[in-house]
Design a protein around this motif. Sequence first.
Motif, PDB file in Angstrom:
ATOM      1  N   GLN A 140      26.625 -50.987 -17.385  1.00 59.89           N
ATOM      2  CA  GLN A 140      25.703 -51.874 -16.672  1.00 59.89           C
ATOM      3  C   GLN A 140      26.285 -52.294 -15.326  1.00 59.89           C
ATOM      4  O   GLN A 140      25.565 -52.385 -14.334  1.00 59.89           O
ATOM      5  CB  GLN A 140      25.391 -53.106 -17.530  1.00 59.89           C
ATOM      6  N   ARG A 141      27.580 -52.540 -15.305  1.00 58.07           N
ATOM      7  CA  ARG A 141      28.200 -52.923 -14.038  1.00 58.07           C
ATOM      8  C   ARG A 141      28.177 -51.756 -13.052  1.00 58.07           C
ATOM      9  O   ARG A 141      27.884 -51.933 -11.867  1.00 58.07           O
ATOM     10  CB  ARG A 141      29.629 -53.418 -14.260  1.00 58.07           C
ATOM     11  N   LYS A 193      35.481 -63.220  -8.305  1.00 56.17           N
ATOM     12  CA  LYS A 193      35.551 -62.639  -9.651  1.00 56.17           C
ATOM     13  C   LYS A 193      34.669 -61.409  -9.778  1.00 56.17           C
ATOM     14  O   LYS A 193      35.013 -60.449 -10.472  1.00 56.17           O
ATOM     15  CB  LYS A 193      35.172 -63.685 -10.692  1.00 56.17           C
ATOM     16  N   ASP A 194      33.513 -61.428  -9.107  1.00 58.43           N
ATOM     17  CA  ASP A 194      32.634 -60.254  -9.127  1.00 58.43           C
ATOM     18  C   ASP A 194      33.305 -59.067  -8.449  1.00 58.43           C
ATOM     19  O   ASP A 194      33.198 -57.918  -8.906  1.00 58.43           O
ATOM     20  CB  ASP A 194      31.314 -60.566  -8.419  1.00 58.43           C
ATOM     21  N   LYS A 200      37.548 -53.062 -10.646  1.00 60.08           N
ATOM     22  CA  LYS A 200      38.118 -52.557 -11.895  1.00 60.08           C
ATOM     23  C   LYS A 200      37.213 -51.501 -12.520  1.00 60.08           C
ATOM     24  O   LYS A 200      37.688 -50.510 -13.089  1.00 60.08           O
ATOM     25  CB  LYS A 200      38.333 -53.702 -12.876  1.00 60.08           C
ATOM     26  N   ALA A 201      35.910 -51.692 -12.397  1.00 60.44           N
ATOM     27  CA  ALA A 201      34.948 -50.780 -13.024  1.00 60.44           C
ATOM     28  C   ALA A 201      34.913 -49.418 -12.356  1.00 60.44           C
ATOM     29  O   ALA A 201      34.737 -48.393 -13.031  1.00 60.44           O
ATOM     30  CB  ALA A 201      33.553 -51.401 -13.011  1.00 60.44           C
ATOM     31  N   LYS A 235      41.439 -44.862 -13.001  1.00 61.83           N
ATOM     32  CA  LYS A 235      42.612 -45.432 -13.651  1.00 61.83           C
ATOM     33  C   LYS A 235      43.917 -44.751 -13.238  1.00 61.83           C
ATOM     34  O   LYS A 235      44.983 -45.335 -13.339  1.00 61.83           O
ATOM     35  CB  LYS A 235      42.443 -45.352 -15.169  1.00 61.83           C
ATOM     36  N   ASN A 236      43.823 -43.495 -12.803  1.00 57.99           N
ATOM     37  CA  ASN A 236      45.049 -42.768 -12.454  1.00 57.99           C
ATOM     38  C   ASN A 236      45.533 -43.055 -11.036  1.00 57.99           C
ATOM     39  O   ASN A 236      46.575 -42.554 -10.620  1.00 57.99           O
ATOM     40  CB  ASN A 236      44.841 -41.257 -12.631  1.00 57.99           C
ATOM     41  N   LEU A 237      44.787 -43.866 -10.285  1.00 58.01           N
ATOM     42  CA  LEU A 237      45.221 -44.203  -8.932  1.00 58.01           C
ATOM     43  C   LEU A 237      46.239 -45.337  -8.975  1.00 58.01           C
ATOM     44  O   LEU A 237      46.140 -46.245  -9.803  1.00 58.01           O
ATOM     45  CB  LEU A 237      44.026 -44.653  -8.087  1.00 58.01           C
ATOM     46  N   PRO A 238      47.228 -45.297  -8.085  1.00 57.06           N
ATOM     47  CA  PRO A 238      48.183 -46.414  -8.017  1.00 57.06           C
ATOM     48  C   PRO A 238      47.489 -47.670  -7.520  1.00 57.06           C
ATOM     49  O   PRO A 238      46.409 -47.608  -6.928  1.00 57.06           O
ATOM     50  CB  PRO A 238      49.240 -45.917  -7.029  1.00 57.06           C
TER      51      PRO A 238
END
Length: 409
Positions: free
Chosen positions: A87-88, A125-126, A132-133, A137-140
């Motif tokens: 959804q995000r 926070k948004d 994060k979404a 994930k493999n990026l520094p």
Amino acid sequence: MKKISSIVVLFLLVAVLVIAQSCRSKEFNTISVQELSAVAETLPRMYQLQLRESKDQRKQFIEQFKKMFALASAAQAEGIDKRDDIQRKLAIQTEILLASEEQKLNPQSEVPKQEKDAYFAAHQKDFEADNKAIRPKNLPAPTPEETDALKDQWAEMKVRAERARKAGLDKNGTLPLRLKIQRANMLANEYSRTLEEKFKVTDEEIKKYRAEHPEADPDKIKKQAEDVLARVKKGEDFAALAKEFSGDGSAAEGGDLGWFTREKMVKEFSDAAFALKPGETSGLVKTQFGWHIIKLEERRMKKPDPKPAASPSPDGKPADKPAAQGPEEEVRARHILFSTRDAEGVEQMLTQKKVQRALEDTTLKFQIKAPEDFPINVAGGGEMQLPKLGSGPGGRMAPLTQGGGSDKK
């Protein structure tokens, strides 16, 4: 009486779930003539002309939509669209498209830094959740400078998206349809990704395949390379062995690679070749392409370019005078390649086959209503590039792209 009430409640609950599931899956169960024509008119002009002139291409275009919508419907049926992360991501896609549309309609408009900073301060926070979404994930972790740039881009996107909504752009023209296609594309890809996880092959399946296909067994490939190397060491004709065994285009030339400098080949190959003397052969050399046996034929110093390119100055601009270019060593060599490409790709290939079968079953299960043909008026175009099923990683659809976005970084 109590038992009967329980049964009625259970029946009603099941009915509600079935109705909810049915309603949810209706979003992508049909594509109309008007929608096909509208989307076609947002594609690059060259593609529009091809569609107008070719009924077969229009048919493929329709099938492409049907497959995308079928996979999106399957994703909804499994509740993938209700996941928080999806959804995000869907919301972010919507914001990007709205911001793009706002800037396209108002190309001279700016978002003052003060306004962006104020928006970020009120929605920090948004930003963290969005980043994060969508960040792989493999990026520094980003540097402070990169983070500042991301904050600026994100805030501008959000401000422009809000402007677009206030102007009613999200309900005008082809934008609602483009948002629908964006949504279908993401859900289709996410559904395909879940299939990749579901159908990961086992060690036994890989072992069985390699037993039936020796050319895909890395141990057998290396053993063949070792056997041929032994024949080379015994003095057999290298060019003849290359013609018989080498797995690349140089085989027809007896493995001859011609003259090359060190940087022309991958490091492992160059290190081995340049360590040899003319007439010497290497042992087995492993590169990303497989196992090589290398024979050095000649060495020489490459003459410098009479008109060398100017070397860049520290600020990235061409220097006033071209930098001197000295002689460079190059060699001429032959090789015999024992390719490991198929062997190293067995797991991915077997997974891909399973996923493709599952995708085909899904398109049969979720029948999408669509016309057999549609008219197209050639317009300016250039806004959207539709994906092709299976052209992305693991059998997924390629990402859907579109123009009209901000050029600011």
